[in-house]
Write a protein that holds these residues in place. Structure first.
Motif, PDB file in Angstrom:
ATOM      1  N   ASP A  38      -4.007  35.793  37.152  1.00 32.84           N
ATOM      2  CA  ASP A  38      -4.572  37.042  37.660  1.00 32.84           C
ATOM      3  C   ASP A  38      -3.716  37.578  38.790  1.00 32.84           C
ATOM      4  N   ALA A  39      -3.769  38.900  38.970  1.00 36.80           N
ATOM      5  CA  ALA A  39      -2.991  39.525  40.041  1.00 36.80           C
ATOM      6  C   ALA A  39      -3.378  38.961  41.412  1.00 36.80           C
ATOM      7  N   GLY A  40      -4.651  38.656  41.596  1.00 40.12           N
ATOM      8  CA  GLY A  40      -5.094  38.123  42.875  1.00 40.12           C
ATOM      9  C   GLY A  40      -4.583  36.730  43.181  1.00 40.12           C
ATOM     10  N   ASP A  41      -4.214  35.990  42.145  1.00 39.98           N
ATOM     11  CA  ASP A  41      -3.707  34.619  42.314  1.00 39.98           C
ATOM     12  C   ASP A  41      -2.192  34.528  42.161  1.00 39.98           C
ATOM     13  N   TYR A  42      -1.556  35.651  41.873  1.00 39.44           N
ATOM     14  CA  TYR A  42      -0.146  35.652  41.480  1.00 39.44           C
ATOM     15  C   TYR A  42       0.759  35.023  42.538  1.00 39.44           C
ATOM     16  N   LEU A  43       0.683  35.490  43.771  1.00 35.21           N
ATOM     17  CA  LEU A  43       1.596  35.000  44.808  1.00 35.21           C
ATOM     18  C   LEU A  43       1.371  33.521  45.082  1.00 35.21           C
ATOM     19  N   ALA A  44       0.113  33.108  45.174  1.00 40.95           N
ATOM     20  CA  ALA A  44      -0.186  31.698  45.425  1.00 40.95           C
ATOM     21  C   ALA A  44       0.277  30.828  44.264  1.00 40.95           C
ATOM     22  N   ALA A  45       0.084  31.316  43.044  1.00 44.45           N
ATOM     23  CA  ALA A  45       0.501  30.550  41.865  1.00 44.45           C
ATOM     24  C   ALA A  45       2.020  30.401  41.822  1.00 44.45           C
ATOM     25  N   MET A  46       2.721  31.457  42.180  1.00 41.11           N
ATOM     26  CA  MET A  46       4.186  31.384  42.176  1.00 41.11           C
ATOM     27  C   MET A  46       4.699  30.409  43.235  1.00 41.11           C
ATOM     28  N   GLN A  47       4.024  30.347  44.367  1.00 39.90           N
ATOM     29  CA  GLN A  47       4.449  29.396  45.404  1.00 39.90           C
ATOM     30  C   GLN A  47       4.202  27.961  44.941  1.00 39.90           C
ATOM     31  N   ILE A  48       3.096  27.735  44.250  1.00 43.66           N
ATOM     32  CA  ILE A  48       2.824  26.402  43.707  1.00 43.66           C
ATOM     33  C   ILE A  48       3.910  26.013  42.710  1.00 43.66           C
ATOM     34  N   LEU A  49       4.267  26.943  41.841  1.00 42.25           N
ATOM     35  CA  LEU A  49       5.294  26.643  40.837  1.00 42.25           C
ATOM     36  C   LEU A  49       6.644  26.351  41.490  1.00 42.25           C
ATOM     37  N   ARG A  50       6.918  26.978  42.603  1.00 41.43           N
ATOM     38  CA  ARG A  50       8.170  26.702  43.308  1.00 41.43           C
ATOM     39  C   ARG A  50       8.144  25.350  44.025  1.00 41.43           C
ATOM     40  N   ASP A  51       6.998  24.988  44.611  1.00 38.77           N
ATOM     41  CA  ASP A  51       6.954  23.859  45.544  1.00 38.77           C
ATOM     42  C   ASP A  51       6.332  22.574  45.006  1.00 38.77           C
ATOM     43  N   ALA A  52       5.464  22.666  43.986  1.00 42.29           N
ATOM     44  CA  ALA A  52       4.770  21.461  43.510  1.00 42.29           C
ATOM     45  C   ALA A  52       5.783  20.447  42.967  1.00 42.29           C
ATOM     46  N   PRO A  53       5.587  19.143  43.248  1.00 48.21           N
ATOM     47  CA  PRO A  53       6.578  18.117  42.875  1.00 48.21           C
ATOM     48  C   PRO A  53       6.956  18.097  41.395  1.00 48.21           C
ATOM     49  N   GLY A  54       5.999  18.305  40.499  1.00 49.67           N
ATOM     50  CA  GLY A  54       6.315  18.269  39.069  1.00 49.67           C
ATOM     51  C   GLY A  54       6.857  19.560  38.522  1.00 49.67           C
ATOM     52  N   CYS A  55       6.853  20.604  39.345  1.00 48.21           N
ATOM     53  CA  CYS A  55       7.309  21.930  38.905  1.00 48.21           C
ATOM     54  C   CYS A  55       8.703  22.234  39.465  1.00 48.21           C
ATOM     55  N   ARG A  56       8.773  22.430  40.772  1.00 49.66           N
ATOM     56  CA  ARG A  56      10.041  22.648  41.476  1.00 49.66           C
ATOM     57  C   ARG A  56      10.918  23.726  40.834  1.00 49.66           C
ATOM     58  N   PHE A  57      10.282  24.871  40.520  1.00 49.74           N
ATOM     59  CA  PHE A  57      11.039  25.996  39.954  1.00 49.74           C
ATOM     60  C   PHE A  57      11.698  26.749  41.111  1.00 49.74           C
ATOM     61  N   GLU A  58      12.849  26.253  41.506  1.00 47.46           N
ATOM     62  CA  GLU A  58      13.505  26.802  42.689  1.00 47.46           C
ATOM     63  C   GLU A  58      14.282  28.092  42.425  1.00 47.46           C
ATOM     64  N   SER A  59      14.430  28.465  41.150  1.00 49.17           N
ATOM     65  CA  SER A  59      15.206  29.668  40.820  1.00 49.17           C
ATOM     66  C   SER A  59      14.377  30.646  39.991  1.00 49.17           C
ATOM     67  N   LEU A  60      14.348  31.889  40.437  1.00 49.17           N
ATOM     68  CA  LEU A  60      13.813  32.966  39.614  1.00 49.17           C
ATOM     69  C   LEU A  60      14.994  33.609  38.916  1.00 49.17           C
ATOM     70  N   ILE A  61      15.032  33.498  37.594  1.00 46.70           N
ATOM     71  CA  ILE A  61      16.208  33.974  36.868  1.00 46.70           C
ATOM     72  C   ILE A  61      16.013  35.353  36.248  1.00 46.70           C
ATOM     73  N   ASP A  62      14.754  35.819  36.188  1.00 43.61           N
ATOM     74  CA  ASP A  62      14.517  37.157  35.653  1.00 43.61           C
ATOM     75  C   ASP A  62      13.115  37.600  36.025  1.00 43.61           C
ATOM     76  N   LEU A  63      12.940  38.902  36.204  1.00 40.72           N
ATOM     77  CA  LEU A  63      11.630  39.506  36.399  1.00 40.72           C
ATOM     78  C   LEU A  63      11.719  40.906  35.832  1.00 40.72           C
ATOM     79  N   CYS A  64      10.728  41.294  35.038  1.00 43.49           N
ATOM     80  CA  CYS A  64      10.769  42.618  34.422  1.00 43.49           C
ATOM     81  C   CYS A  64       9.358  43.148  34.232  1.00 43.49           C
TER      82      CYS A  64
END
Length: 203
Positions: A38-64
């Protein structure tokens, strides 16, 4: 850094667990994991995906941006505008797609992720320019591909093929001038017929 990519179903479970209720839907299609939030959870969810140990998505390669108003030549029941991001974890050798729909078709608005990935800057400006999607918190949201005097957002599906204005150089005024389009628009796009399961049925 690992050389072995994780199985998509395993990554789906990792992402689902990390996001919890912030994930509206997590699906695997064509060997790729897609998360809808959801739009209301978007920023928090993206931070989790960047920082959570099993995720660690440190690079955003595209946004459209995406305009779903005439999706697959059928009536689309959901929100019209969507922001789609592709994230990469170099350290864990895995990728995920994140989709967030703008809740208001009249003013499509989602949070900016430039505070998480600086590389989102120009991607978000492009989505703003071409689709009119506004990114709350972006510190320099302005057109990036069209001219400052451009009218409308040319990747919206209701944008006329010929545009609204045309520009030319006026020798007498010694500058570029804008004038209403003087050609009659005509439909020249052939109808595309897709197979039932084209694209894996992912919405």
């Amino acid at each position: 850094m690992t050389d072995v990519a994780i199985h998509p179903e395993s990554l789906k479970e990792i992402v689902s667990t990390a996001l919890g209720e912030k994930a509206k839907r997590v699906v695997v299609a064509l060997g790729e994991v897609t998360v809808v939030v959801d739009a209301g959870d978007y920023l928090a969810a993206m931070q989790i995906l960047r920082d959570a140990p099993g995720c660690r998505f440190e690079s955003l390669i595209d946004l459209c941006g995406v305009d779903y108003s005439t999706y697959m030549d059928t009536v689309w029941e959901g929100a019209r505008f969507c922001v789609v991001s592709h994230l990469l974890s170099v350290s864990l050798n895995q990728r995920v797609r994140v989709k967030v729909f703008c809740p208001d078709d009249g003013l499509p608005l989602v949070a900016s992720v430039t505070g998480l990935w600086a590389g989102a800057n120009w991607f978000e400006r492009e989505a703003f320019d071409l689709y009119g999607i506004v990114f709350d918190g972006h510190n320099d949201l302005r057109r990036i591909l069209t001219d400052y005097g451009f009218v409308g957002h040319p990747f919206r599906k209701d944008f006329p093929l010929s545009g609204h204005v045309e520009m030319r150089y006026d020798a007498e005024r010694q500058r570029v001038v804008y004038e209403p389009v003087s050609i009659e628009p005509r439909e020249i796009t052939p109808r595309i017929i897709r197979e039932d399961k084209y694209g894996g049925g992912l919405h």
